[in-house]
Design a protein around this motif. Structure first.
Motif, short mmCIF file in Angstrom:
data_model
loop_
_atom_site.label_atom_id
_atom_site.label_comp_id
_atom_site.label_asym_id
_atom_site.label_seq_id
_atom_site.Cartn_x
_atom_site.Cartn_y
_atom_site.Cartn_z
N PHE A 280 6.24 62.04 54.85
CA PHE A 280 5.72 62.07 56.42
C PHE A 280 6.74 63.35 57.05
O PHE A 280 5.73 63.77 58.16
N THR A 281 7.31 63.45 57.18
CA THR A 281 8.12 65.01 57.64
C THR A 281 6.26 65.78 57.30
O THR A 281 6.07 66.93 58.53
N VAL A 282 6.60 66.53 56.90
CA VAL A 282 5.55 67.45 56.24
C VAL A 282 3.90 67.09 57.04
O VAL A 282 3.12 68.06 58.15
N ARG A 283 3.27 65.65 57.34
CA ARG A 283 2.06 65.45 57.74
C ARG A 283 2.43 65.16 59.71
O ARG A 283 1.77 65.81 60.03
N VAL A 361 5.89 65.10 45.62
CA VAL A 361 4.95 65.84 45.22
C VAL A 361 3.01 64.68 46.35
O VAL A 361 2.29 65.99 46.40
N LEU A 362 3.61 64.16 46.70
CA LEU A 362 2.61 64.26 47.55
C LEU A 362 2.62 65.05 49.23
O LEU A 362 2.00 65.51 49.82
N ALA A 363 3.74 65.31 49.24
CA ALA A 363 3.97 66.32 50.36
C ALA A 363 3.52 67.47 50.10
O ALA A 363 2.91 68.82 50.97
N ILE A 364 3.92 67.92 48.68
CA ILE A 364 3.33 69.45 48.83
C ILE A 364 1.74 69.34 48.88
O ILE A 364 1.27 70.39 48.89
N ASN A 365 1.60 68.12 47.97
CA ASN A 365 -0.64 67.87 47.94
C ASN A 365 -0.38 68.16 49.49
O ASN A 365 -2.17 68.66 49.81
N GLN A 366 -0.04 67.92 49.96
CA GLN A 366 -0.34 67.31 52.13
C GLN A 366 -0.15 69.19 52.77
O GLN A 366 -1.06 69.99 53.43
#
Length: 610
Positions: A280-283, A361-366
């Motif tokens: 959520f933060t990366v996004r 992993v979702l944050a890394i993918n984003q």
């Protein structure tokens, strides 16, 4: 001085190492020095009698208002009295050429000025070191006072002679129109206190924040224009303020033990960085155009992934990784509005939370959608995480809400394990990384099949909090938002309707779950309410999504700050404040609404289901 103030009466200042909460009555009621996770020097927020504060306020009756200097974290409190008007401007210095370094000057600067008539200001300096546990002593010096305790020393430069008792100092400052004076609280190193230097530091700090704050794209309509633009900018500034410059980590909140319901016991220390918040933060940073902040934030966790086995990753980390996590109760403090216990440390660091691997992993993918490449040691860390998830996903855990009643087979945790494997597969396929794709695909299918079989209740037409359970949990709103199933899947639509029926108020404010085994109640959870906005927007129910979004926005403080929870009956802000997770939700929901209402897609969040 009054008793406990509503949380909405506080503003926040800081210097990317620590923060201070400043009340609308001119009192600094919370500050930890030299860092955010140090022990407190001022803690009247948690005990009005013995916590300690640094207050400047009129001696006569007054009305007060607060505002930030435009697009900054420089706070101004204006007092209106019968005899005149005075203003207190509070900031912690930062330099426009900071370039990732720690602050060059450490201090709290308080400028007092009279803009009309005459005003007498009371000054109370009452530091109480180490959460008011240490002996504190205040003594006069030539240009102010010095306070000592708990092996720390503070110097307050003052334009008037303050009267000292053993542990406090006070005085009255008389101002006439155009008078302008400085109080400077120095810690760690000697800070400049002459008027010219103070003005220069103020100008530099204003420039720092304005250079950093969200700027609308040139020649384009800003996507936030019709979605609380000013509060999006405030959220952006708040998230930066909660960033620890030494590591890029973002603390969940600058406070500890502000209760989830007044008088309750759900009081936790949030001065830590949660892996759970990563995607959520990366996004949010990506949506704001702050790609470098997203990179800095995630690089810290990538370095952890490279240095420790996935099994040893903690759900939370201190702003310095060697932080203390052991939970303690401070029985001598009564707590905010008599809400005990006051806790420092956080035992959640020792929990197994399987969802963190999916979030990471979702944050890394984003982040891979930006210019930040994921390769070499970074990819090896991702691969080890995905391999580990394939081994352990069937284990029970503490879940996203860090339940302390024992591990369960939480549906959200299993879905996030699926996300970890799914995004690992996507990155390997898209970028040609070496990976055991056949095994990962098989495990991805097994996880999904198990969740669909054991996590969905046909009678309720809804997913449930845990396998073979009948309880509901707002974290289930993340199933479609993470791409586990599409929004038009009947099981997702049934789950969203169940959340609306069983967890939401008529205004759309959402509770986290129906009940747990902790005593006492809690308020509605701000981030969960934003998840409902996101889901409704993606489902095409844009009018209702907009209504709920604006309802949540109405509960923000006059300064545009928000806490973890909201009391749906009184509208009071509850829980630690300001809350990074809540501000992140606001930014992301604003973009969801923009996309839904304009039929565009800006954010590469990845809703595709496999």
């Amino acid at each position: 001085m009054s008793d406990y103030k509503p949380l909405s009466d506080y503003g926040i200042i800081g210097n990317l190492e620590t923060c201070a909460l400043v009340g609308r009555d001119g009192a600094i009621d919370w500050c930890c020095l030299p860092r955010l996770n140090s022990s407190s020097v001022f803690a009247a927020l948690l005990d009005d009698e013995i916590g300690g504060r640094f207050a400047i306020y009129p001696t006569d009756e007054y009305e007060a208002e607060q505002q930030y200097m435009e697009r900054t974290n420089v706070l101004q409190t204006t007092f209106h009295t019968e005899s005149g008007t005075a203003r207190v401007t509070d900031f912690m210095p930062l330099s426009p050429d900071n370039e990732g370094n720690q602050p060059k000057v450490r201090g709290i600067y308080r400028n007092v000025s009279c803009t009309e008539g005459d005003v007498d200001l009371a000054v109370e300096f009452d530091p109480r070191f180490d959460y008011a546990r240490a002996d504190s002593r205040v003594e006069s010096i030539s240009d102010g006072v010095v306070a000592s305790g708990d092996a720390r020393r503070l110097t307050l430069s003052s334009p008037l002679d303050l009267d000292c008792s053993d542990s406090a100092a006070d005085g009255t400052l008389s101002l006439s129109e155009y008078d302008n004076e400085w109080f400077v609280l120095e810690y760690g190193t000697r800070a400049p206190t002459d008027d010219d230097s103070c003005e220069h530091l103020l100008d530099n700090t204003v420039e720092f924040w304005r250079d950093w704050a969200h700027t609308c794209p040139d020649g384009e309509d800003c996507p936030f224009a019709d979605y609380g633009h000013d509060m999006v900018v405030r959220s952006d500034l708040t998230l930066k303020l909660l960033t620890y410059q030494g590591t890029g980590g973002i603390t969940a909140a600058p406070t500890t033990s502000l209760p989830e319901v007044v008088g309750g016991v759900r009081n936790w220390d949030y001065r830590y960085n949660w892996i759970r918040d990563g995607a959520f933060t990366v996004r949010a940073f990506g949506n704001l155009g702050d790609t470098q902040e997203a990179v800095n934030y995630l690089d810290d966790f990538l370095e952890l992934g490279q240095s420790v086995d996935p099994a040893d990753l903690q759900p939370i980390y201190g702003l310095q990784h060697g932080s203390t996590y052991e939970e303690q109760e401070l029985d001598h403090l009564e707590g905010y509005r008599n809400s005990a216990p006051v806790r420092i440390g956080n035992g959640a660091a020792d929990q197994l939370q399987l969802g963190i691997y999916g979030e990471l992993v979702l944050a890394i993918n984003q982040l891979s959608w930006s210019d930040r490449s994921i390769a070499g040691d970074d990819w090896e860390a991702v691969r080890e995480i995905v391999d580990y998830v394939c081994e352990v996903w069937e284990r029970p855990d503490a879940g996203i809400w860090e339940m302390r009643s024992g591990p369960k087979q939480f549906v959200h945790s299993k879905a996030m394990c699926w996300v970890a494997v799914d995004r690992g597969i996507r990155m390997a396929e898209n970028d040609g990384h070496d990976a055991p794709l056949d095994e990962w695909r098989d495990e991805r299918s097994r996880i999904k099949e198990t969740v669909l079989e054991r996590g969905f209740d046909d009678d309720q037409n809804s997913f449930t909090q845990a396998f073979d359970d009948d309880q509901l949990d707002a974290s289930l709103l993340l199933l479609p938002l993470s791409g586990f199933l599409p929004f038009d899947d009947p099981r997702i639509q049934g789950t969203i309707e169940s959340v609306i029926d069983r967890l939401a108020t008529d205004d759309g404010l959402v509770y986290r779950y129906e009940h747990d085994e902790m005593p006492g109640d809690e308020g509605t959870f701000v981030l969960c309410s934003f998840w409902l906005v996101d889901c409704l927007a993606r489902m095409g129910r844009v009018d209702r999504a907009r209504e709920i979004f604006e309802t949540i926005e109405d509960h923000f403080s006059p300064l545009g700050l928000v806490s973890e929870e909201i009391d749906p009956e009184t509208g009071d802000l509850l829980g630690n404040y300001p809350q990074a997770f809540s501000h992140i939700g606001f930014v992301n929901s604003a973009l969801f609404l923009h996309e839904a209402e304009t039929d565009t897609e800006i954010q590469p969040f990845g809703h595709r289901s496999v």
